[in-house]
Design a protein around this motif. Structure first.
Motif, PDB file in Angstrom:
ATOM      1  N   VAL A  59      47.629  37.453  43.367  1.00 49.83           N
ATOM      2  CA  VAL A  59      46.687  38.470  43.835  1.00 49.83           C
ATOM      3  C   VAL A  59      47.394  39.756  44.291  1.00 49.83           C
ATOM      4  O   VAL A  59      46.953  40.849  43.931  1.00 49.83           O
ATOM      5  CB  VAL A  59      45.777  37.908  44.952  1.00 49.83           C
ATOM      6  N   PRO A  60      48.494  39.700  45.059  1.00 50.75           N
ATOM      7  CA  PRO A  60      49.122  40.951  45.500  1.00 50.75           C
ATOM      8  C   PRO A  60      49.640  41.824  44.357  1.00 50.75           C
ATOM      9  O   PRO A  60      49.773  43.026  44.508  1.00 50.75           O
ATOM     10  CB  PRO A  60      50.284  40.485  46.381  1.00 50.75           C
ATOM     11  N   GLU A  61      49.895  41.224  43.200  1.00 55.48           N
ATOM     12  CA  GLU A  61      50.425  41.985  42.063  1.00 55.48           C
ATOM     13  C   GLU A  61      49.335  42.641  41.234  1.00 55.48           C
ATOM     14  O   GLU A  61      49.625  43.455  40.359  1.00 55.48           O
ATOM     15  CB  GLU A  61      51.300  41.083  41.202  1.00 55.48           C
ATOM     16  N   VAL A  62      48.080  42.318  41.490  1.00 52.66           N
ATOM     17  CA  VAL A  62      46.974  42.918  40.740  1.00 52.66           C
ATOM     18  C   VAL A  62      46.953  44.427  40.957  1.00 52.66           C
ATOM     19  O   VAL A  62      46.710  45.205  40.035  1.00 52.66           O
ATOM     20  CB  VAL A  62      45.622  42.292  41.157  1.00 52.66           C
ATOM     21  N   GLY A  63      47.225  44.874  42.181  1.00 54.13           N
ATOM     22  CA  GLY A  63      47.199  46.299  42.507  1.00 54.13           C
ATOM     23  C   GLY A  63      48.107  47.143  41.643  1.00 54.13           C
ATOM     24  O   GLY A  63      47.808  48.310  41.369  1.00 54.13           O
ATOM     25  N   ALA A  64      49.215  46.576  41.185  1.00 54.84           N
ATOM     26  CA  ALA A  64      50.150  47.315  40.337  1.00 54.84           C
ATOM     27  C   ALA A  64      49.550  47.614  38.963  1.00 54.84           C
ATOM     28  O   ALA A  64      50.042  48.478  38.246  1.00 54.84           O
ATOM     29  CB  ALA A  64      51.444  46.523  40.171  1.00 54.84           C
ATOM     30  N   ARG A  65      48.474  46.919  38.615  1.00 50.70           N
ATOM     31  CA  ARG A  65      47.832  47.109  37.308  1.00 50.70           C
ATOM     32  C   ARG A  65      46.547  47.939  37.400  1.00 50.70           C
ATOM     33  O   ARG A  65      45.849  48.104  36.415  1.00 50.70           O
ATOM     34  CB  ARG A  65      47.487  45.748  36.702  1.00 50.70           C
ATOM     35  N   LEU A  66      46.229  48.429  38.593  1.00 53.35           N
ATOM     36  CA  LEU A  66      44.984  49.165  38.795  1.00 53.35           C
ATOM     37  C   LEU A  66      45.226  50.639  39.046  1.00 53.35           C
ATOM     38  O   LEU A  66      46.327  51.050  39.400  1.00 53.35           O
ATOM     39  CB  LEU A  66      44.224  48.578  39.996  1.00 53.35           C
ATOM     40  N   ARG A  67      44.166  51.423  38.866  1.00 57.57           N
ATOM     41  CA  ARG A  67      44.184  52.848  39.176  1.00 57.57           C
ATOM     42  C   ARG A  67      42.944  53.144  40.009  1.00 57.57           C
ATOM     43  O   ARG A  67      41.851  52.661  39.711  1.00 57.57           O
ATOM     44  CB  ARG A  67      44.172  53.675  37.897  1.00 57.57           C
ATOM     45  N   CYS A  68      43.102  53.945  41.051  1.00 56.54           N
ATOM     46  CA  CYS A  68      41.996  54.288  41.938  1.00 56.54           C
ATOM     47  C   CYS A  68      40.955  55.116  41.181  1.00 56.54           C
ATOM     48  O   CYS A  68      41.305  56.108  40.531  1.00 56.54           O
ATOM     49  CB  CYS A  68      42.504  55.069  43.146  1.00 56.54           C
ATOM     50  N   SER A  69      39.689  54.706  41.294  1.00 51.76           N
ATOM     51  CA  SER A  69      38.626  55.471  40.648  1.00 51.76           C
ATOM     52  C   SER A  69      38.244  56.701  41.464  1.00 51.76           C
ATOM     53  O   SER A  69      37.514  57.559  40.990  1.00 51.76           O
ATOM     54  CB  SER A  69      37.392  54.590  40.421  1.00 51.76           C
ATOM     55  N   GLY A  70      38.774  56.787  42.673  1.00 52.97           N
ATOM     56  CA  GLY A  70      38.497  57.944  43.520  1.00 52.97           C
ATOM     57  C   GLY A  70      39.451  59.102  43.281  1.00 52.97           C
ATOM     58  O   GLY A  70      39.032  60.236  43.089  1.00 52.97           O
ATOM     59  N   CYS A  71      40.757  58.802  43.270  1.00 47.22           N
ATOM     60  CA  CYS A  71      41.748  59.879  43.149  1.00 47.22           C
ATOM     61  C   CYS A  71      42.693  59.715  41.964  1.00 47.22           C
ATOM     62  O   CYS A  71      43.480  60.598  41.682  1.00 47.22           O
ATOM     63  CB  CYS A  71      42.554  59.985  44.439  1.00 47.22           C
ATOM     64  N   GLY A  72      42.646  58.574  41.306  1.00 45.26           N
ATOM     65  CA  GLY A  72      43.507  58.355  40.141  1.00 45.26           C
ATOM     66  C   GLY A  72      44.883  57.797  40.462  1.00 45.26           C
ATOM     67  O   GLY A  72      45.690  57.579  39.565  1.00 45.26           O
ATOM     68  N   ALA A  73      45.172  57.561  41.736  1.00 45.19           N
ATOM     69  CA  ALA A  73      46.495  57.048  42.128  1.00 45.19           C
ATOM     70  C   ALA A  73      46.673  55.606  41.659  1.00 45.19           C
ATOM     71  O   ALA A  73      45.713  54.882  41.429  1.00 45.19           O
ATOM     72  CB  ALA A  73      46.648  57.108  43.642  1.00 45.19           C
TER      73      ALA A  73
END
Length: 92
Positions: A59-73
């Motif tokens: 689960v903690p590694e999922v964030g490395a595969r995502l992009r924020c839909s708010g700012c694109g980070a």
């Protein structure tokens, strides 16, 4: 002494592992995502993420595969979205 400590830390890390996407599906818990840049947050369905990354994905590694839909980070933190115990009151 440093080698002994390193061996102990490695053994301890093997005992403590991050929860996986498959375990979240089993517990019917989704994934809470938080953008460290703009504080945008969302809850993603664990069963959808399992289909994308597989049940053994941490689960903690999922964030490395995502992009924020708010700012694109791409600076996203992820954790299980455990159920709330409601409002916490102060005991004093």
């Amino acid at each position: 002494m440093a080698a002994l400590k390193r061996r102990w830390q490695n053994a301890r890390e093997q005992q403590i592992s991050a929860i996986t996407m498959g375990e979240l599906v089993t517990h019917q818990v989704d994934v809470f995502c938080w953008c460290n840049r703009c504080s945008h947050h969302a809850v993603l369905l664990a069963r959808v993420l399992v289909a994308q990354f597989g049940p053994g994905f941490p689960v903690p590694e999922v964030g490395a595969r995502l992009r924020c839909s708010g700012c694109g980070a791409k600076d996203i933190a992820t954790r299980p979205n455990w159920p709330s115990h409601g409002l916490v009151t102060r005991h004093g």
